[in-house]
Design a protein around this motif. Structure first.
Motif, mmCIF file in Angstrom:
data_model
loop_
_atom_site.group_PDB
_atom_site.id
_atom_site.type_symbol
_atom_site.label_atom_id
_atom_site.label_comp_id
_atom_site.label_asym_id
_atom_site.label_seq_id
_atom_site.Cartn_x
_atom_site.Cartn_y
_atom_site.Cartn_z
ATOM 1 N N THR A 193 0.403 -1.305 -0.524
ATOM 2 C CA THR A 193 -0.044 -0.107 -0.123
ATOM 3 C C THR A 193 0.927 1.413 -0.302
ATOM 4 O OG1 THR A 193 -1.599 -1.343 0.867
ATOM 5 C CG2 THR A 193 -1.868 1.395 1.325
ATOM 6 N N GLN A 212 -4.364 0.615 -2.446
ATOM 7 C CA GLN A 212 -4.556 -0.085 -1.705
ATOM 8 C C GLN A 212 -3.389 -1.219 -2.466
ATOM 9 O OE1 GLN A 212 -4.761 -0.730 1.360
ATOM 10 N NE2 GLN A 212 -6.709 0.729 1.820
ATOM 11 N N THR A 256 -3.112 -8.061 2.996
ATOM 12 C CA THR A 256 -2.952 -5.713 3.719
ATOM 13 C C THR A 256 -2.553 -5.840 4.896
ATOM 14 O OG1 THR A 256 -3.294 -3.918 2.620
ATOM 15 C CG2 THR A 256 -5.277 -5.406 2.573
#
Length: 277
Positions: free
Chosen positions: A105, A123, A129
């Motif tokens: 990110t 992102q 993530t």
């Protein structure tokens, strides 16, 4: 600098603007006498205009030196200006390129009060993530620490006086002296690292974005989980991150007198900076 007296202008407004310009070039502040001399105005006029500027937050007076400097109201207006700019069109392509290159990110943040506010973010393309909010405490995020490191000394001192350095993890720099030393290192090396200081398992790196006056106005960073964003990978992508910040700075009007050797553009590598690359 003399206060300009335009034929069709409003003298009080012109003089107030001249005062703000003078204060803007003297971060340590100026006294009434020196301002009056530099602007070729009567001391009573300068004092009256300063009183108005202070009342509305455009200037402030140091209690010890009695000198005046720019006020926080100008910071708020500057942030409003930043919000009005089409940062999505200007910055997002570079954040996207960084995210695709690193697999993590990417984001751009500015100081808003005592926090870093993320104006734009791209992102990570990875399935797993990290959860990031729109704001974060400045002292324990890579972008926030970078922005603190470039604050004028008096602004940083004021920040430390009012900010409680709450420890979010065992790695959070919650000691003011320790944080100051860390910020000096950040300014010397030109980038900031955050190693699980805001949340366990989260690492980040950030570099500065400069405006037309050479001031740091934002930070671009890369953030990801520690199992992917290793320290080795971070150190390999620092130059590319700084080059991205340099290009964005140029688009914001930054024109350095002489670029340092460490800022020389680096070629986009064939070697992927994604996890395992």
């Amino acid at each position: 600098m003399k206060a300009k007296k335009e034929k069709h202008g409003v003298h009080s407004v012109e003089r107030a603007l001249a005062i703000l310009e003078a204060l803007g070039t003297n971060p340590k502040g100026l006294g009434v006498t020196r301002l009056a001399k530099e602007l070729d105005l009567h001391k009573s006029t300068v004092h009256r205009l300063l009183a108005t500027l202070v009342r509305y937050g455009f200037a402030e007076q140091d209690e010890n030196s009695e000198c005046y400097r720019l006020g926080m109201r100008l910071v708020a207006l500057g942030l409003n200006y930043l919000h009005q700019l089409d940062f999505r069109c200007e910055v997002l392509p570079y954040l996207k390129e960084l995210a695709e290159l690193t697999g993590e990110t990417t984001q751009m943040g500015v100081l808003e009060g005592d926090e870093v506010f993320f104006l734009e973010r791209y992102q990570s393309p990875e399935a797993i993530t990290v959860n990031l909010g729109l704001k974060a405490p400045a002292y324990c995020s890579a972008e926030g620490k970078l922005l603190l490191a470039y604050l004028p000394p008096e602004r940083l001192r004021e920040y430390l006086q009012r900010q409680e350095l709450k420890p979010f993890t065992l790695n959070t720099l919650s000691n003011p002296e320790q944080l100051l030393l860390h910020l000096e290192k950040i300014r010397a090396q030109g980038y900031a690292l955050s190693a699980e200081e805001l949340a366990d398992g989260l690492r980040g790196v950030a570099a500065p974005v400069f405006d037309a006056q050479g001031r740091v106005v934002a930070a671009i960073g890369v953030a990801g989980p520690v199992n992917r964003l290793t320290l080795e990978r971070i150190h390999r992508l620092v130059n590319i991150l700084r080059e991205t910040c340099y290009i964005v700075s140029l688009r914001l009007g930054y024109r350095p007198a002489r670029r340092r050797e460490s800022d020389t553009p680096v070629p986009r590598p064939n070697l992927s900076l994604q996890n395992g690359g």
